[in-house]
Design an enzyme around this catalytic site. Sequence first.
Site, PDB file in Angstrom:
ATOM      1  N   GLU A   1       0.004 -12.008  27.211  1.00  0.00           N
ATOM      2  CA  GLU A   1       0.210 -12.211  28.639  1.00  0.00           C
ATOM      3  C   GLU A   1       1.542 -12.888  28.914  1.00  0.00           C
ATOM      4  O   GLU A   1       2.226 -12.557  29.886  1.00  0.00           O
ATOM      5  CB  GLU A   1      -0.939 -13.038  29.212  1.00  0.00           C
ATOM      6  CG  GLU A   1      -2.274 -12.307  29.217  1.00  0.00           C
ATOM      7  CD  GLU A   1      -3.278 -12.977  30.130  1.00  0.00           C
ATOM      8  OE1 GLU A   1      -3.283 -14.219  30.186  1.00  0.00           O
ATOM      9  OE2 GLU A   1      -4.049 -12.268  30.800  1.00  0.00           O
TER      10      GLU A   1
ATOM     11  N   ARG B   1       0.656  -3.147  20.675  1.00  0.00           N
ATOM     12  CA  ARG B   1      -0.613  -3.573  21.263  1.00  0.00           C
ATOM     13  C   ARG B   1      -0.626  -3.078  22.703  1.00  0.00           C
ATOM     14  O   ARG B   1       0.207  -3.483  23.519  1.00  0.00           O
ATOM     15  CB  ARG B   1      -0.736  -5.090  21.193  1.00  0.00           C
ATOM     16  CG  ARG B   1      -0.594  -5.602  19.780  1.00  0.00           C
ATOM     17  CD  ARG B   1      -0.347  -7.083  19.718  1.00  0.00           C
ATOM     18  NE  ARG B   1      -1.505  -7.873  20.104  1.00  0.00           N
ATOM     19  CZ  ARG B   1      -1.677  -9.144  19.754  1.00  0.00           C
ATOM     20  NH1 ARG B   1      -0.780  -9.742  19.001  1.00  0.00           N
ATOM     21  NH2 ARG B   1      -2.739  -9.808  20.147  1.00  0.00           N
TER      22      ARG B   1
ATOM     23  N   LYS C   1      -6.745  -5.184  33.933  1.00  0.00           N
ATOM     24  CA  LYS C   1      -6.071  -4.690  32.731  1.00  0.00           C
ATOM     25  C   LYS C   1      -6.989  -4.951  31.546  1.00  0.00           C
ATOM     26  O   LYS C   1      -7.819  -5.870  31.556  1.00  0.00           O
ATOM     27  CB  LYS C   1      -4.725  -5.374  32.529  1.00  0.00           C
ATOM     28  CG  LYS C   1      -4.816  -6.852  32.139  1.00  0.00           C
ATOM     29  CD  LYS C   1      -3.446  -7.451  31.919  1.00  0.00           C
ATOM     30  CE  LYS C   1      -3.566  -8.929  31.544  1.00  0.00           C
ATOM     31  NZ  LYS C   1      -2.265  -9.583  31.396  1.00  0.00           N
TER      32      LYS C   1
ATOM     33  N   ASP D   1      -3.318 -14.780   5.476  1.00  0.00           N
ATOM     34  CA  ASP D   1      -3.468 -15.069   6.902  1.00  0.00           C
ATOM     35  C   ASP D   1      -2.604 -14.084   7.686  1.00  0.00           C
ATOM     36  O   ASP D   1      -1.739 -13.401   7.122  1.00  0.00           O
ATOM     37  CB  ASP D   1      -3.033 -16.513   7.164  1.00  0.00           C
ATOM     38  CG  ASP D   1      -3.176 -16.902   8.629  1.00  0.00           C
ATOM     39  OD1 ASP D   1      -4.151 -16.477   9.260  1.00  0.00           O
ATOM     40  OD2 ASP D   1      -2.295 -17.615   9.135  1.00  0.00           O
TER      41      ASP D   1
ATOM     42  N   GLY E   1      -8.125 -15.791  12.280  1.00  0.00           N
ATOM     43  CA  GLY E   1      -8.984 -16.291  13.352  1.00  0.00           C
ATOM     44  C   GLY E   1      -8.752 -15.585  14.665  1.00  0.00           C
ATOM     45  O   GLY E   1      -9.365 -15.924  15.672  1.00  0.00           O
TER      46      GLY E   1
ATOM     47  N   THR F   1      -1.383 -14.701  11.443  1.00  0.00           N
ATOM     48  CA  THR F   1      -0.454 -15.358  12.350  1.00  0.00           C
ATOM     49  C   THR F   1       0.482 -16.289  11.589  1.00  0.00           C
ATOM     50  O   THR F   1       0.039 -17.217  10.925  1.00  0.00           O
ATOM     51  CB  THR F   1      -1.227 -16.157  13.415  1.00  0.00           C
ATOM     52  OG1 THR F   1      -2.171 -15.296  14.043  1.00  0.00           O
ATOM     53  CG2 THR F   1      -0.283 -16.737  14.439  1.00  0.00           C
TER      54      THR F   1
END
Length: 1178
Positions: free
Chosen positions: A633, A728, A699, A511, A809, A513
């Site tokens: 964000e 990122r 953005k 996985d 995911g 995360t």
Amino acid sequence: MATSPYFDVRVHIHGPLEGVCSPVWLLTPLQPIAWQSCFAVLRPLCLMCSRTEWTHRSLHHTVLNEIAFSLFLFSFCADHPYSEDDSSNLDEMPLMMSEEGFENEESDYQALPRTRLNRRPRGLGWFLMGGWRMLCGSCCDCLARTCWRKKELKARSVWLGCPEKCEEKHPRNAIKNQKYNFITFVPGVLYQQFKFFLNLYFLVVALSQFVPSMSIGYLYTYWAPLVFVLSVTMVREAVDEVRRFQRDKEMNGQLYEKLTVRGEGAARSHSWPGRGNLWGGGGGGNQRIPADMIFLRTSEKNGSCFIRTDQLDGETDWKLKIAVVCTQRLAAVGDLFSIRAFVHAQKPQLDIHSFEGNFTREDSDPQIHESLNIENTLWASTVVASGTVIGLVIYTGKETRSVLNTSSAKNKVGLLDLELNRLTKALFLAQVVLAFVMVALQGFVGQWFRNLCRFIVLFSSIIPISLRVNLDMGKTAYAWMIMKDENIPGTVVRTSTIPEELGRLVYLLTDKTGTLTQNEMIFKRLHLGTVSYGTDTMDEIQSHIIQSYAQPANGVAGGATPSRKPTAAAAAPKVRKSVVSRIHEAVKAIALCHNVTPVYEAGAGDGGETEAAEAEQDFNDHSRTYQASSPDEVALVRWTDSVGLTLVNRDLASLQLRTPSGQTLTFHILQIFPFTSESKRMGIIVREEATGDITFYMKGADVAMATIVQYNDWLDEECGNMAREGLRTLVVAKKSLSEEQYQDFESRYSQAKLSVHDRSLKVAAVVESLERELELLCLTGVEDQLQADVRPTLELLRNAGIKIWMLTGDKLETATCIAKSSHLVSRSQDIHVFKPVSSRGEAHLELNAFRRKHDCVLVISGDSLEVCLRYYEHEFVELACQCPAVVCCRCSPTQKAQIVTLLKQHTSNRTCAIGDGGNDVSMIQAADCGIGIEGKEGKQASLAADFSITQFKHIGRLLMVHGRNSYKRSAALGQFVMHRGMIISAMQAVFSSIFYFASIPLYQGFLTVGYSTLYTMFPVFSLVLDQDVQPEMALLYPELYKDLTKGRSLSFKTFLIWVFISIYQGGVLMYGALVLFESEFLHVVAISFTALILTELLMVALTVRTWHWLMVLAQGLSLLFYVCSLFFLNEYFDLPFITTWVFVWKVLAITLLSCLPLYIIKYLKRKFSPPSYSKLSS
């Protein structure tokens, strides 16, 4: 003129023409060009018909046949046009894996349907070669489906606060990870033991001793070891079951609040919720929702809340949920019990991203009907991020989304156990052949079949029952060593039957995360084109922001960018802006362009209500948290807060910023365009209250923004630089709008949203008209912090020959970025992003493109993966397995488990799955070896896994050291135990052949039991302490792990070597004792048995590679036990004889003759062909 071959086309018409046209014979000679044209028309016709037969015939026909043929074709094609994308036809066309077939799609139409290819003649040969097993399996499946028929899931209507009105019984809402219950424990454990040939063989041999004619020796010599094996297994399984029961009891004992008629909460355990009950919870804690619910009411005044779905889909991003409008508008919570309303919900399904239902209130005039979707649901195992919510339970227990996406626990069997099981079958075959030879040499006299059975029992020690005991005790020892390793603290072995699997892994599915990353975003870089700011220069940005808002401009903060009309700005010549102005505009854009909502936690005594604090605008920095659907964000907004521009309030119509001087700026939200995976960008249009300026901020990803911002020469280069650093990136831009421009856009946008046809396309076209020539403000870089030592651990695993697949995911862009930052993708490797496909044709073309790539990492989404597996399962898996790494994004929990199963089926290699969330449980349980990490996403994965660790970096030592040692030790232990049984069987065969093939045991009673227990058990079992290299060396040279995947430590080659050793030593010991014995038979037993014990002890010493003090102690104790027993076992030993030097020199001579040649061979082999580890150990 030359003509093409004649074709006989027999078309049996079904479907639309059935009953209209009878079967037709169409016979015609066709010219080459005409034939090509007709074939192009005939091809879809043949595909749409159920049967088409083509045969070549040389016949002459009339022109009438040609006319009939043409009329038939044209009439049929005119009435029934064919589509190349017909999925029903494409399903029958297998993908050709040859270069020509893969490149040319036309070959699909010449291939036979897959149903025809799978047809096999079913005769006696098919039945004998495995058909019987298929038939038995089908019968058992049919019987199981009949006896344990699953309950059909149905849609249901659930009344508010009235569980007694539920039409059907609901499943109990309890977590259960146990494999057995009180009734099935003993039968289940016995079945798991006797389904293996090894244990079943022992049972049959032990039962045969109740038959007088087949009885050899004492009963306890057969039953005592078998009972001991079963007892050890049952105790181990019982301990594991008790631990699972205690963990489940702890989870099911958690208290939740059930709403009563008075509107108060009553504490209930996890297992209480039933359909129709109302649950209340949240309040900012980490308590998880106990069942699937409809969101009725919240304490937030806007009627919405955020939830975390980490245990469901692996994402810790917060999801926005909206309460049912009718119940949210009620004056008080108690009114939920006074209204007459119900929810109609669809039947339980696997899909966690969709829901269909209706809310109906009957006691109002007219009745209120409200449609429900996924935004109105609260799935089980999710967490309410803040505020309080009230939900109506609709699904419980096995019907919840989280349980439906979780596979049930199963018993895992290691590859080593399967290999040993096959070897025992080979030994049994050798045993039967040896017994048959003995009977044949007797001449098949008398009751030869009875003698055959007696010989089979007599040679039963070829398959030693102690093999199972030693291996099970060894597994327990390996588990203890793993848990006591100080270098991997907190590691727990929950399944102690498969530690050897850690040393045979080829695929690691992980996985993202919480496993590879900490899911904590940190702002790292701000680039303005000419200047770049990093973490060490953020104080400069803060001073520039303070300076820009300190300059007075008509009493309005933000004087560095005075108000001006956009039309005038466009007409005026461009003036190069100062660094302060550019930083101010960039930070302001970042602080405004997002979907983040600040939330203020209520203090003690506020009753969980935050309205009063918000009404007074008392924005306390210490109680403020940010909610958003993306952690990126949140990181950006937190960074703007750190440099002086703070988001203090937001609702659906406005948001407020606080400047460094403490002044509050209000912006009205005119339009917002959310982020989608297709557009890869989000935008917002705001009007500043103080100046009235309207600004469009946007953005997004660099690939989406590069074409809509003004020309620049630095964006692509800097995006590449940040991506190589594992950051990122987001591109931020803006566009100033006049009032007229916005009104024109707003009218066109409203009309597009009201369109009935092609609404999404029209809305996108209107928005795109605004996305032109945007002013590029800045480029941001955010880092998703990796877990400690992820990069070196992945490098270690890759060097060990383990292929790593990342299943997540999360979004495609995020997964790709993490793959780069974690060095899952090396600098020399390319990335192939599999384009989104929705049909078989698209999948075919994309697989063609992917097949031409070499040494590249594959990145594919869950939807595209599902399409590929539907049509090209074998071909896709074959291509993906050739990649050095694979990244699958947007994977559901079921898809993760499906990928693991596909790898196991198509490659026959051992797989390992590692994760930390509830969405990883299915993958962990489906893999050959499941590893769970105890992290921020809870303990559900670690509780369901075979091994539990605390950090991802621990997997390196777990595999390279403990996995490698466990496999090599068990391989050596298993083969040595078989050698111990084969050598005594070889001696028995020599003894019987010399004494007229009599089925009389050589050693009886305590000698047989003591040989495999007291005299040799400790030295043999001490092999679990052996190691070829030190742990530090195994970690330094992970290439040593590659050899284990080939299974060379335990193979038919090594097995045959031990067979030859056993035959040689057994023959030497028995013949030597028969040659050297004097007058009594007791001397043969004494000499041969003593030499046998010494030979076994010396063979253990010959096998050991690294001595441990416990090994020396085991050797000494075993020898001491045997010497002491010589003086007590007068029944088997002649005491005056064994105390003479004659006995001593004869025993030593035989022992030396049996072992010395093997020592010489071992020395020569190590000298001229040393193993790979010998150079490192030296």
